[in-house]
Motif scaffolding. Structure first.
Motif, mmCIF file in Angstrom:
data_model
loop_
_atom_site.group_PDB
_atom_site.id
_atom_site.type_symbol
_atom_site.label_atom_id
_atom_site.label_comp_id
_atom_site.label_asym_id
_atom_site.label_seq_id
_atom_site.Cartn_x
_atom_site.Cartn_y
_atom_site.Cartn_z
ATOM 1 N N MET A 304 42.083 38.623 38.700
ATOM 2 C CA MET A 304 43.358 38.406 38.441
ATOM 3 C C MET A 304 43.356 36.937 37.784
ATOM 4 O O MET A 304 44.331 36.670 36.948
ATOM 5 C CB MET A 304 44.539 38.446 39.416
ATOM 6 C CG MET A 304 44.512 39.852 40.043
ATOM 7 S SD MET A 304 45.781 40.646 38.853
ATOM 8 C CE MET A 304 47.278 39.959 39.062
ATOM 9 N N LYS A 305 42.528 35.921 38.174
ATOM 10 C CA LYS A 305 42.610 34.668 37.955
ATOM 11 C C LYS A 305 41.365 34.192 37.010
ATOM 12 O O LYS A 305 41.413 33.393 36.283
ATOM 13 C CB LYS A 305 42.411 33.569 39.073
ATOM 14 C CG LYS A 305 41.434 33.810 39.959
ATOM 15 C CD LYS A 305 41.414 32.924 41.041
ATOM 16 C CE LYS A 305 40.146 32.792 42.165
ATOM 17 N NZ LYS A 305 40.469 32.087 43.123
ATOM 18 N N ARG A 306 40.119 35.022 37.092
ATOM 19 C CA ARG A 306 39.113 34.605 36.360
ATOM 20 C C ARG A 306 39.118 35.084 34.935
ATOM 21 O O ARG A 306 39.762 35.941 34.632
ATOM 22 C CB ARG A 306 37.829 35.096 37.015
ATOM 23 C CG ARG A 306 36.557 35.021 35.932
ATOM 24 C CD ARG A 306 35.988 33.563 36.390
ATOM 25 N NE ARG A 306 34.595 33.500 35.974
ATOM 26 C CZ ARG A 306 34.204 33.281 34.792
ATOM 27 N NH1 ARG A 306 35.098 32.878 33.922
ATOM 28 N NH2 ARG A 306 32.984 33.105 34.496
ATOM 29 N N GLU A 307 39.040 33.887 34.148
ATOM 30 C CA GLU A 307 39.181 34.346 32.747
ATOM 31 C C GLU A 307 37.751 34.354 31.841
ATOM 32 O O GLU A 307 36.838 33.507 31.892
ATOM 33 C CB GLU A 307 39.935 33.309 31.745
ATOM 34 C CG GLU A 307 41.350 33.330 32.224
ATOM 35 C CD GLU A 307 42.343 32.429 31.476
ATOM 36 O OE1 GLU A 307 41.794 31.534 30.450
ATOM 37 O OE2 GLU A 307 43.522 32.182 31.694
ATOM 38 N N ALA A 308 37.864 35.222 30.787
ATOM 39 C CA ALA A 308 36.562 35.329 30.058
ATOM 40 C C ALA A 308 36.917 36.073 28.646
ATOM 41 O O ALA A 308 37.729 37.035 28.645
ATOM 42 C CB ALA A 308 35.328 36.226 30.554
ATOM 43 N N PHE A 309 36.260 35.581 27.712
ATOM 44 C CA PHE A 309 36.626 36.045 26.250
ATOM 45 C C PHE A 309 38.297 36.256 25.834
ATOM 46 O O PHE A 309 38.677 36.947 25.410
ATOM 47 C CB PHE A 309 36.107 37.528 26.245
ATOM 48 C CG PHE A 309 34.775 37.761 26.698
ATOM 49 C CD1 PHE A 309 33.608 37.362 25.746
ATOM 50 C CD2 PHE A 309 34.477 38.452 27.701
ATOM 51 C CE1 PHE A 309 32.351 37.717 26.020
ATOM 52 C CE2 PHE A 309 33.002 38.384 27.849
ATOM 53 C CZ PHE A 309 31.990 38.240 27.044
ATOM 54 N N ASP A 315 42.592 41.862 32.615
ATOM 55 C CA ASP A 315 42.900 42.501 31.341
ATOM 56 C C ASP A 315 42.002 43.249 30.585
ATOM 57 O O ASP A 315 42.058 43.850 29.426
ATOM 58 C CB ASP A 315 43.466 41.353 30.287
ATOM 59 C CG ASP A 315 44.493 40.844 30.846
ATOM 60 O OD1 ASP A 315 45.414 41.486 31.395
ATOM 61 O OD2 ASP A 315 44.696 39.329 30.639
ATOM 62 N N GLN A 316 40.753 43.535 31.150
ATOM 63 C CA GLN A 316 39.710 44.163 30.495
ATOM 64 C C GLN A 316 39.485 45.553 31.035
ATOM 65 O O GLN A 316 39.523 45.822 32.134
ATOM 66 C CB GLN A 316 38.260 43.416 30.845
ATOM 67 C CG GLN A 316 37.930 42.050 30.568
ATOM 68 C CD GLN A 316 37.659 41.787 29.167
ATOM 69 O OE1 GLN A 316 37.690 42.602 28.016
ATOM 70 N NE2 GLN A 316 37.752 40.531 28.665
ATOM 71 N N PRO A 317 39.739 46.429 30.167
ATOM 72 C CA PRO A 317 39.678 48.012 30.641
ATOM 73 C C PRO A 317 38.595 48.472 31.579
ATOM 74 O O PRO A 317 38.828 48.995 32.637
ATOM 75 C CB PRO A 317 39.746 48.842 29.250
ATOM 76 C CG PRO A 317 40.538 47.986 28.645
ATOM 77 C CD PRO A 317 39.856 46.586 28.792
ATOM 78 N N VAL A 318 37.371 47.883 31.395
ATOM 79 C CA VAL A 318 35.960 48.199 32.290
ATOM 80 C C VAL A 318 36.223 47.765 33.422
ATOM 81 O O VAL A 318 35.755 48.471 34.366
ATOM 82 C CB VAL A 318 34.920 47.816 31.335
ATOM 83 C CG1 VAL A 318 34.790 46.285 31.461
ATOM 84 C CG2 VAL A 318 33.874 48.247 31.984
ATOM 85 N N VAL A 319 36.865 46.614 33.818
ATOM 86 C CA VAL A 319 36.909 45.998 34.988
ATOM 87 C C VAL A 319 38.051 46.811 35.791
ATOM 88 O O VAL A 319 37.747 47.202 37.040
ATOM 89 C CB VAL A 319 37.580 44.675 34.957
ATOM 90 C CG1 VAL A 319 37.950 44.142 36.241
ATOM 91 C CG2 VAL A 319 36.410 43.594 34.220
ATOM 92 N N ARG A 320 39.151 47.134 35.046
ATOM 93 C CA ARG A 320 40.264 48.008 35.820
ATOM 94 C C ARG A 320 39.420 49.427 36.007
ATOM 95 O O ARG A 320 39.763 49.813 37.169
ATOM 96 C CB ARG A 320 41.432 48.280 35.238
ATOM 97 C CG ARG A 320 42.133 46.627 34.376
ATOM 98 C CD ARG A 320 43.511 47.285 34.257
ATOM 99 N NE ARG A 320 43.640 48.064 32.843
ATOM 100 C CZ ARG A 320 43.652 47.530 31.520
ATOM 101 N NH1 ARG A 320 43.368 46.129 31.532
ATOM 102 N NH2 ARG A 320 43.477 48.361 30.509
ATOM 103 N N HIS A 321 38.675 49.728 35.294
ATOM 104 C CA HIS A 321 37.850 51.284 35.631
ATOM 105 C C HIS A 321 37.159 50.924 36.786
ATOM 106 O O HIS A 321 36.896 51.840 37.750
ATOM 107 C CB HIS A 321 37.117 51.461 34.452
ATOM 108 C CG HIS A 321 36.329 52.991 34.485
ATOM 109 N ND1 HIS A 321 37.091 53.976 34.594
ATOM 110 C CD2 HIS A 321 35.081 53.085 34.725
ATOM 111 C CE1 HIS A 321 36.262 55.112 35.011
ATOM 112 N NE2 HIS A 321 34.961 54.603 34.981
#
Length: 441
Positions: A304-309, A315-321
């Motif tokens: 929820m707090k770490r940002e990348a790209f 916010d990355q679909p692969v992470v939510r998956h």
């Protein structure tokens, strides 16, 4: 008003602690959960990572837990009420010993693993969870009188010693021998035991030995003195996870033990060991599921707090998956564990062993698989921080190292998966035979 956990992180608590309805938990269970959480945090969990890194939980912690009767929850339910009352023990943090059931046990195992680390809790529990129960169930009255007062109060420490260098899950091939002395008064024990949790601190161990011929029929169980006893040599083993558990290598060289220390009868060893495993595997499954919960909740919070790209990981679909797949496994596992705990509250020991022995083996194996899924998910989402034994990813790094300690002890994963199905086949065959007999009537 619903008793809602203050922790808003998804997956961080079982549903009943998030304020969701549950058919399982009474007011007694909920009161105990609150008291247990406060006690475990004060006396163990707040220092868990510090002690795990140091490699040993201070000796006073065991004494503190015993002083408040807080290692007795490791015993199978129902508790040995008569013995406890004889020793002046009437309640555990307000729960009367005669009211204790397996859901209380489940709450205890869940709370004791809430640091995410298995080692600190395991450093305290092996004797009560696995070493003492065979004495209570199968020991002679004389044996119980000699040893239970000290073991149940923690004046003496115990453990269980089954595994050997060449006989891990293959219990029937244990080679440690116990041969009677010429006068018939003693067993002379020779052999080695390996990977024995808490062994290094234990005064006694409930030990599997060979008193007869080859195979399961030649096994017996004997209560063997350890610490400082002639012929016994012990050393700690360096392991990758559960470091504070005190994993021990034991050598026995002509160790002389009174024949009165036999638990049950000669040749009963396999039956004693197998029924004892059911409780061990269930408590492992509960604690392991909490470890998986800690890992996944930490990963959820981090993404929820770490940002990348240019956006958060969440916010990355692969992470939510990844989180979704692991979360589904976790919550399914917890629902199954709760179901088994509830069933144990309403079945006799004999019926539970028959109906749930294979299921419990399967649950233990599956819980370790779920822990592996959740721990790997967490480490991957933490990235480099999850590969570092310090800083914000140190907890998930440590949890991943604990995974083999869940998949191997108590019966290794592949052995338990096979055992579960073989047990289910036996139940099916018995049921089929019963139906055939009824059809003839």
């Amino acid at each position: 008003m619903a008793d809602v956990s203050p922790n808003p992180i998804p997956f961080s608590e079982p549903p009943y602690l998030r304020g969701l309805p549950s058919p399982y938990y009474t007011a007694s269970h909920r009161r105990f959960q609150k008291a247990c959480r406060a006690f475990a945090w004060e006396h163990l969990l707040s220092h868990a990572m510090e002690w795990e890194k140091a490699g040993t939980v201070p000796e006073h912690v065991f004494k503190d837990f015993c002083k408040h009767n807080m290692l007795l929850p490791n015993l199978p339910a129902p508790l040995p009420v008569d013995w406890l009352k004889r020793l002046g023990i009437h309640d555990i943090l307000g729960v009367k010993v005669e009211e204790w059931d397996y859901l209380h046990t489940g709450i205890y195992c869940d709370e004791m693993a809430r640091s995410g680390l298995a080692g600190p809790g395991a450093s305290l529990s092996a004797g009560f969870a696995f070493g003492i129960p065979p004495i209570i169930k199968f020991g002679s009255k004389e044996l119980q009188e000699r040893f239970l007062p000290d073991l149940l109060t923690g004046r003496k420490r115990g453990c269980i010693a089954i595994t050997e260098p060449e006989a891990g899950s293959d219990v029937a091939n244990i080679t440690t021998t116990a041969t009677k002395s010429p006068d018939g008064k003693y067993y002379i024990i020779n052999g080695t035991k390996k990977w024995i949790t808490n062994g290094i601190w234990s005064d006694y161990t409930t030990m599997a030995v060979r008193t007869g011929g080859p195979g399961a029929a030649g096994l017996s169980v004997i209560l063997v003195p350890l610490k400082g006893y002639p012929g016994v040599t012990m050393r700690r083993l360096k392991v990758s996870g559960q470091i504070t558990g005190g994993t021990t290598y034991i050598e026995l060289d002509d160790v002389k033990v009174p024949v009165g220390n036999l638990i049950g009868r000669e040749g009963d060893g396999m039956r004693i060991i197998m029924t004892n495993f059911n409780h061990e595997r269930l408590t492992i499954a509960v604690g392991v599921t909490r470890q998986a919960r800690v890992a996944l909740a930490a990963a959820f919070q981090y993404t929820m707090k770490r940002e990348a790209f240019g956006k958060t990981l969440m916010d990355q679909p692969v992470v939510r998956h990844r989180l979704a797949k692991a979360g589904a496994e976790l919550e399914t596992m917890w629902a199954w564990v709760e179901q088994i705990l509830y069933q144990l509250c309403h079945l006799s020991k004999e019926e539970a062993d028959r109906q749930l022995g294979g299921i419990t083996a399967l649950a233990k194996a599956k819980a370790a698989i779920v822990l592996n899924e959740c721990a790997q998910c967490a480490v991957l989402l933490f990235g480099g921080a999850g590969f570092t034994a310090s800083g914000q990813g140190e907890l998930v790094e440590a949890i991943l190292r604990d995974v083999p300690g869940a998949r191997i002890p108590g019966g290794s994963e592949d052995v338990l998966l096979d055992l579960a199905v073989r047990q289910l086949v036996k139940i099916y065959q018995a049921g089929e035979k019963k139906l055939a007999q009824q059809a003839k009537m």
